[in-house]
Design a protein around this motif. Structure first.
Motif: not given
Length: 852
Positions: A354, A351, A296
């Motif tokens: 990101t 997540a 990431h």
């Protein structure tokens, strides 16, 4: 430095080989000999390999010329034939300029910190050596991607990071969900990779090169129309009538630059998780936490942004392609930010963060601010790596008592950790402030630079004869700007929601007992492997130890990354005229920057237009503080009770995965079922089982004769000899006919085959029947258009007879006779014009045109 420049000339900079080969060597050694080396040996090998590559990258960056690049050509790979007949060499060649050099530092520098962190985080995992082999291989593939001097080498690295992501996301493949997440990442990325392959084919067709220098130099060759409809011979008339209203009946053309830009972006959308191919990235949390940080922050997901920046000379030729990039980035930023509002899994919050931040990066490169979009890649690497490693540090502490993967990552089992984990808390906090856009931190400078460029830039139109490309509407840049402001507000809210729920309030993981001892393990023997093999979880209120800070090998990377999350923004702080990295990148984007102007009326508004971004930070942060710090999440619970369907819809990620399952995945599954049935009944049933049964049946018959008894074989030989004798005794009436003579003169000779004691009789029409004679030949004459039947009768020495009839036909006009040259027409000789005639025209003037 001068001695190094002499040792490593710009055109043969062999130090690049060391940067590439050191991580590859680490992967090879740990992969093959890791079990024998032991964990300390594996750790030393992995850290030395990437640390050495980082030092070589720093030295390379210092040796970069002000303009130009450093390159190393390993060997000529292949030479392919272009569509226009030209030879296109493809070399295994690597080069470094300011763009790829900065990426090298991020990959090796942040990657080294993640390796150091992993050496402690994964120390109890039985696959320790395999894990570090994959990490080293991942960094090697990413270096190939950014250092490749042409699209072919970039694609090798592109596929390499795809493979490594599959291996690392599914590292704990013993659990189905982990293996499924790895497969999902691999398959979704292959969809995007198809677009990149199409783009490469188009570039080869139109430009005849795959090198980045060649693409930039000849990019104007893409300023020509490309017909996208109808495809080949397909048209509305060839389609069913009920489709006519859906299909245009007029040809549709776009710029070749637009086709290349869109197909390149399809590949980038897969690798960098943009709509509609973002769905793999949140599931990548199935891998170990350091893997999440590596994917990431420092490597794979930034590859798409890097490629758009590298291909900037192509994208600026197509305002339509740039608009698609920018709008997709804005939509992805908003969608992912909205999903992050109610997630409880700490890693999944990061997540979706990101995905949202990648949207900002594409907003930047989409509006033509290639340096600003790339700078957000740079700053994001530090604060996002720090956030993920901080989350891993928290999971490391929770995992002491809660060994289940999902529960150890659930923020419902956290809270109050600031008292027990001060280093993790402060580094996580400064990274939250940075990503949220706190003034003068790294994320503030890069995010606000993107927002300012979206508001102020004017994408100019490339001119080409006879082509009227699409132009941006005047409102589009401002709409992207306000979408970015709203996304920034949501980012501040959900990031500080995660911070407050993790580090403030009371600890909710278990009832703390300072004297608690794990009955099954020592205090330091709990194996922080994120998935807790072999542990049985307790339910209800449980008792556990005092949560503790992570070991030094894990906190040092947090401190270093936290410092860069604070200060990295000053590499491009243009509002205060401090931008060394921007100046370094100017030669890279010199050509593409000519196609980007400043919108009329936007001059002098930089500082005022930074205020909405700061306001977004304050509103989001204060909102999260009120809801989760002051009121302990009660407003969220009331919202969920008042709007349960909306809350469930957002919590379920807008059910995009379910939509894909019902449409695309369902269609593929149905197609797979059809082929499964075809494989079962056609391939296995007919081609395999039927043929096997036929062979078995024939084998059964043959086995009846293969008895191993001499008498049976003797009888078979007798029968065979009898058959051969019978064949020899019988006469055979066969003859050859000269067809060519028949067509030429009308006279044909038939020649019968000889045999033992043969005599022949030819029965020809209009000829009396004769007796058998030894003459094997017969001459027959036919007139034009005539057909005759000739019968051959053969008698052998034993008086047996056989016959065969031959039908002879002659076409009309078959005998034309010899050609009289005097009867041929005389060719006309052209009359030569008077005056002077160029010499090269004389052969064309006097060349006879043949017989008329």
């Amino acid at each position: 430095m001068e001695a190094l420049r002499t040792l490593f000339p710009e055109s043969d900079f062999t130090l690049l080989a060391a940067i590439l080969l050191l991580p590859a060597l680490g992967a090879l050694v740990n992969g093959l000999f890791g079990k024998r080396l032991g964990k300390e040996g594996v750790r030393l090998m992995a850290l030395s390999a990437l640390g050495g590559s980082f030092l070589a990258s720093v030295l390379t960056y210092l040796l970069l010329p002000a303009e130009g690049k450093l390159s190393w050509n390993a060997w000529r790979w292949i030479t392919v034939q272009g569509w226009h007949g030209q030879s296109i060499p493809i070399d295994v060649k690597f080069s470094v300029d300011a763009l790829s050099g900065t990426m090298m530092l991020v990959i090796t520098g942040v990657g080294f910190l993640i390796h150091l962190y992993s050496s402690e985080y994964m120390k109890e995992d039985p696959g320790y050596h395999r894990f570090f082999a994959y990490l080293n291989l991942f960094c090697f593939a990413m270096l190939v991607l950014v250092m490749g001097d042409n699209l072919a080498m970039l694609f090798v690295g592109w596929e390499g990071v795809g493979l490594c992501s599959y291996l690392l996301i599914g590292f704990w493949y013993g659990e189905d969900k982990n293996a499924s997440a790895g497969r999902k990442a691999f398959v979704v990325n292959r969809i995007g990779d198809f677009g990149l392959l199409v783009a490469m084919a188009l570039i080869v067709y139109y430009l005849g090169t795959v090198s980045f220098d060649g693409i930039q130099a000849s990019a104007n060759g893409l300023l020509q129309n490309l017909q996208v409809w109808p495809i080949g011979n397909l048209s509305v008339r060839t389609l069913p009538s009920w489709l006519h209203f859906l299909i245009p009946d007029q040809p549709i053309t776009i710029l070749a630059a637009t086709a290349v830009g869109l197909t390149v972006f399809l590949g980038c959308a897969g690798k960098s998780a943009q709509i509609p191919l973002y769905i793999w990235l949140p599931d990548a949390m199935a891998g170990p936490t350091p893997v999440s940080a590596l994917i990431h922050a420092a490597t794979m997901v930034t590859a798409g942004v890097y490629l758009v920046a590298r291909m900037s000379a192509v994208f600026v030729l197509s305002p339509a392609a740039m608009a698609v990039v920018a709008v997709t980035g804005a939509a992805t930023a908003l969608l992912a930010a909205s999903i992050g509002l109610f997630q409880n899994d700490l890693k999944k919050v990061l997540a979706y963060s990101t995905v949202s931040q990648l949207g900002y990066m594409f907003m930047g490169v989409g509006v033509g601010a290639f340096a600003a979009g790339f700078f957000h890649v740079f700053t994001h690497a530090f604060f996002k790596a720090c956030l993920f490693l901080g989350a891993g540090s928290v999971i490391h502490a929770i995992h002491v008592r809660i060994h289940d993967t999902d529960r150890s990552q659930d923020m419902k089992n956290m809270g109050g950790l600031k008292a027990y984990m001060p280093i993790t808390r402060w580094t996580f906090l400064v990274s939250c402030l940075s990503i949220a856009g706190f003034p003068f931190l790294a994320g503030f400078w890069s995010k606000d630079e993107i927002l300012w460029k979206a508001f102020s830039v004017d994408v100019l139109v490339a001119s080409a004869p006879g082509i009227a490309p699409w132009t941006w509407p005047s409102w589009l840049g401002r709409a992207i700007y306000w979408a970015g402001v709203i996304g920034a507000m949501l980012t501040s809210f959900y990031m500080f929601r995660a911070y407050f729920r993790t580090f403030h309030g009371e600890f909710r993981g278990w009832k703390i007992d300072p004297l608690w001892k794990d009955p099954g393990h020592g205090h330091d023997d709990h194996g922080h492997d994120d998935h807790g093999h072999g542990h049985e979880e307790e339910h209800g209120e449980i008792t556990g130890p005092v949560p503790h800070e992570s070991p030094v090998a894990m906190t040092i990377p947090l401190i270093v990354l936290g410092l860069f999350a604070v200060g990295a923004g000053f590499f491009v702080a243009e509002p205060i005229h401090v931008a060394p990295l921007a100046h370094k990148l100017e030669p890279v984007f010199a050509l593409s920057s000519r196609a980007i102007g400043v919108r009329a009326g936007a001059e002098g508004l930089m500082w005022p237009m930074m205020l909405p971004g700061v306001a977004a930070f304050l509103i989001g942060t204060m909102g999260a503080m009120v809801v989760y710090l002051n009121r302990r999440g009660e407003p969220e619970r009331r919202f969920a009770a008042s709007f349960p369907r909306l809350h469930a819809l957002i919590y379920d990620k807008w059910r995009i995965d379910e939509l894909y399952d019902a449409t695309v995945v369902g269609m593929v599954d149905a197609l797979a079922d059809i082929f499964t049935i075809a494989d079962k009944w056609i391939i296995d049933g007919i081609l395999a089982k039927f043929t096997a049964a036929l062979v078995g049946f024939l084998g059964t018959i043959l086995r009846a004769f293969q008895t191993g008894r001499v008498q049976v074989y003797s009888a078979a030989m007798v029968l065979g000899l009898a058959g051969v004798g019978w064949f020899m005794v019988r006469p055979h009436a066969t003859a050859t006919v000269n067809e060519e003579a028949l067509r030429r003169s009308g006279e044909v000779k038939l020649s019968a085959a000889p045999g033992f004691g043969y005599s022949y009789r030819w029965d020809v029409p209009e000829t009396p029947e004769g007796a058998f004679a030894a003459t094997p030949e017969q001459l027959v004459t036919l007139k034009p258009g005539e057909t005759k039947e000739v019968t051959l009768r053969v008698r052998n020495a034993w008086g047996s007879e056989s016959s065969k009839t031959f039908t002879l036909s002659r076409p009309t006009g078959g005998n034309r006779g010899p050609v009289d040259p005097a009867a041929l027409p005389i060719p006309k000789v052209p009359t030569l014009p008077t005056g002077t005639i160029p010499a090269e025209q004389i052969p064309n003037l006097i060349q006879p045109k043949g017989l008329q």
